[in-house]
Design an enzyme around this catalytic site. Sequence first.
Site, PDB file in Angstrom:
ATOM      1  N   GLU A   1       0.479  -1.103  -0.032  1.00 40.09           N
ATOM      2  CA  GLU A   1       0.273  -0.235   0.261  1.00 40.09           C
ATOM      3  C   GLU A   1       1.056   1.194   0.006  1.00 40.09           C
ATOM      4  O   GLU A   1       1.086   1.726   1.066  1.00 40.09           O
ATOM      5  CB  GLU A   1      -0.747   0.074   0.986  1.00 40.09           C
TER       6      GLU A   1
ATOM      7  N   CYS B   1      -2.842   8.720   2.823  1.00 38.37           N
ATOM      8  CA  CYS B   1      -2.239   8.878   1.231  1.00 38.37           C
ATOM      9  C   CYS B   1      -3.385   8.558   0.182  1.00 38.37           C
ATOM     10  O   CYS B   1      -2.575   8.909  -0.639  1.00 38.37           O
ATOM     11  CB  CYS B   1      -2.583   6.862   2.016  1.00 38.37           C
TER      12      CYS B   1
HETATM   13  P1  NAD Z   1       8.057   5.052   4.956  1.00 35.54           P
HETATM   14  O1  NAD Z   1       8.209   4.592   3.477  1.00 35.54           O
HETATM   15  O2  NAD Z   1       8.740   6.188   5.271  1.00 35.54           O
HETATM   16  O3  NAD Z   1       7.899   3.911   5.889  1.00 35.54           O
HETATM   17  C1  NAD Z   1       6.895   3.231   6.136  1.00 35.54           C
HETATM   18  C2  NAD Z   1       7.499   2.205   7.216  1.00 35.54           C
HETATM   19  O4  NAD Z   1       8.342   1.053   6.736  1.00 35.54           O
HETATM   20  C3  NAD Z   1       7.842   2.337   8.419  1.00 35.54           C
HETATM   21  O5  NAD Z   1       7.196   1.228   9.712  1.00 35.54           O
HETATM   22  C4  NAD Z   1       9.282   2.696   8.258  1.00 35.54           C
HETATM   23  O6  NAD Z   1      10.384   2.220   9.375  1.00 35.54           O
HETATM   24  C5  NAD Z   1       9.569   1.311   7.477  1.00 35.54           C
HETATM   25  N1  NAD Z   1      10.915   1.298   7.112  1.00 35.54           N
HETATM   26  C6  NAD Z   1      11.700   2.245   6.715  1.00 35.54           C
HETATM   27  N2  NAD Z   1      12.516   1.430   5.925  1.00 35.54           N
HETATM   28  C7  NAD Z   1      12.059   0.155   5.606  1.00 35.54           C
HETATM   29  C8  NAD Z   1      13.681  -0.693   5.032  1.00 35.54           C
HETATM   30  N3  NAD Z   1      14.380  -0.818   4.481  1.00 35.54           N
HETATM   31  N4  NAD Z   1      12.845  -2.163   5.671  1.00 35.54           N
HETATM   32  C9  NAD Z   1      11.786  -2.189   5.968  1.00 35.54           C
HETATM   33  N5  NAD Z   1      10.942  -1.579   6.830  1.00 35.54           N
HETATM   34  C10 NAD Z   1      10.986  -0.342   6.832  1.00 35.54           C
HETATM   35  O7  NAD Z   1       5.873   5.482   5.447  1.00 35.54           O
HETATM   36  P2  NAD Z   1       6.004   6.565   5.985  1.00 35.54           P
HETATM   37  O8  NAD Z   1       6.902   8.088   6.217  1.00 35.54           O
HETATM   38  O9  NAD Z   1       6.007   6.102   7.478  1.00 35.54           O
HETATM   39  O10 NAD Z   1       4.326   6.599   6.123  1.00 35.54           O
HETATM   40  C11 NAD Z   1       3.918   7.751   4.292  1.00 35.54           C
HETATM   41  C12 NAD Z   1       4.242   7.192   2.797  1.00 35.54           C
HETATM   42  O11 NAD Z   1       2.659   5.703   3.536  1.00 35.54           O
HETATM   43  C13 NAD Z   1       2.986   8.032   2.046  1.00 35.54           C
HETATM   44  O12 NAD Z   1       4.170   7.509   1.145  1.00 35.54           O
HETATM   45  C14 NAD Z   1       1.737   7.991   2.191  1.00 35.54           C
HETATM   46  O13 NAD Z   1       1.483   7.667   0.994  1.00 35.54           O
HETATM   47  C15 NAD Z   1       2.021   6.395   2.645  1.00 35.54           C
HETATM   48  N6  NAD Z   1       0.565   5.207   2.937  1.00 35.54           N
HETATM   49  C16 NAD Z   1       0.161   4.449   2.112  1.00 35.54           C
HETATM   50  C17 NAD Z   1      -1.409   3.914   2.372  1.00 35.54           C
HETATM   51  C18 NAD Z   1      -1.952   3.421   2.388  1.00 35.54           C
HETATM   52  O14 NAD Z   1      -2.939   2.113   1.842  1.00 35.54           O
HETATM   53  N7  NAD Z   1      -1.480   3.276  -0.085  1.00 35.54           N
HETATM   54  C19 NAD Z   1      -1.543   4.910   3.733  1.00 35.54           C
HETATM   55  C20 NAD Z   1      -0.775   5.774   4.653  1.00 35.54           C
HETATM   56  C21 NAD Z   1       0.344   5.798   3.803  1.00 35.54           C
END
Ligand code: NAD
Length: 482
Positions: A226, A260
């Site tokens: 997602e 998102c």
């Molecule tokens: P992010 O990608 O920075 O982090 C998401 C998660 O991934 C965090 O828990 C982080 O610790 C983890 N992470 C980071 N690097 C990683 C790695 N190398 N391996 C595994 N896990 C890792 O995103 P964010 O800033 O927390 O959230 C915002 C983003 O999420 C926006 O792009 C938003 O659009 C998206 N989002 C999407 C949805 C959806 O349902 N499509 C819902 C909410 C947010």
Amino acid sequence: MTVQHSPERTTAPTPSDGEVHAAVARARDAALWWGALDFTDRKGWLLEFRSRIARTSASLIDTVREETGKPKDDALLEVMLAVEHLTWAAKNARRVLRERSVHPGLVSINHAASVRYQPMGVVGVIGPWNYPVYTPMGSLAYAMAAGNAVVFKPSELTPRTGTWLADAWASLAAPHQVLQTVTGDGRVGEALCRSGVDKLAFTGSTATAKKVMAVCAETLTPIVVEGGGKDALLVDATADLEAAATFAAFGAMGNAGQTCAGVERIYVVEEVADRFVDILTSRVRDLRVGDADDAQYGRMTLPKQVDIVRDQVEDALARGGRAVVGGLESVRAPYVDPIVLLDVPEDSSAVAEETFGPTVVVNRVRDLDEGIERANASKYGLGASVFTASKAAAERAADRLRVGVVTVNSVLGFAAVGALPFGGVGDSGFGRIHGADGLREFSRVKSVTKQRFAAPLGLVTMTRKRRDVAVARLLLTKVYGR
Ligand code: NAD
């Protein structure tokens, strides 16, 4: 009261890789118990979990508010949506996932055929910070209802919210660690990807999704992604402009634009554009922004996101866009006041890239078809909204928009509908959470045939009779060749 929000001060343990693996091993034990329960028993546990969250939600709401800086009412709404999904998943798992018979077809008429949806085992869930309850619940609830144990890694910005959820489960079923939380940053997320989970549900940015996918590829661990979005809202000439502008304001500015599937681009048909922009301006101009209890949205949760907003606004203005509400001066970290940009080039970062802030671009289009075309030009494809009085136009847009969810004459219409699958296309990800598809996403599909009587044609044998092959040939040419 002013909230003491400070993600930097939110501390939580960072487990070692070994500790993450140990959590997955405990989950595997729990999965044996949980997966062996029947649907009715699991439903009972999950509804109890739901009630527990709802009854003690005041502290969860406070935690979400402290960790994200969002207003209390927004946190409440988020928790309400999350329990709605938990309820739907609990109540519908049996109907969706119980074994079902299928017709075996002419050639296999001597078999009874059926499909089973079995638990996968342990599902790893990696979540974002923007909706730290609602978003991961879209995976947790559906994975658990499908009979899996879950190890959940919340965002490093919202570890206490994640831990709260696992504690709520533990308060009901302490010996059975069907839901555990491991806190920490991307390194812990990576360890979870490598831990041997049977499926990984990732919600976060597209850039991180690619890293997660690469690590999961090492062990062929299946994933659902997602990702981010750049959702468009289309306004037709026939639209109720008051409603369109009111919903657009919420879709773009709610939760400080950190949604998102929030509205980031608006394509409005030329002939109603000025009037629409006037109303939108009046809806967003005076929004109360800050940490006070009566704020309509709060600070930017992730400090570095402020720079992205500033850069995009700067680029849009430098390239001929106009700010009709706010401007660069609206970016006053950690807050960003509402910004509405008009006539911004389609290839500027404010139109092409996810902003994740309280800004929106309004561009004029000739007609709704041009709006659909521009909406579809994005590399993202999460959601879209269309405002029109024409049923035919709404249908056409719903068919043609290249996204996972479409809302007509509202915004974010899917969010509280448990039965609707949610997910995107392109850079917004793949796979589905929520709904029947969400339950199946966390199930292992098994097909079973049972021979009921000897086949009328002996084809599955090393000693086929010429007569049986002749009948097969006749079937091929006369029945299938009709
Ligand atoms: P992010 O990608 O920075 O982090 C998401 C998660 O991934 C965090 O828990 C982080 O610790 C983890 N992470 C980071 N690097 C990683 C790695 N190398 N391996 C595994 N896990 C890792 O995103 P964010 O800033 O927390 O959230 C915002 C983003 O999420 C926006 O792009 C938003 O659009 C998206 N989002 C999407 C949805 C959806 O349902 N499509 C819902 C909410 C947010």
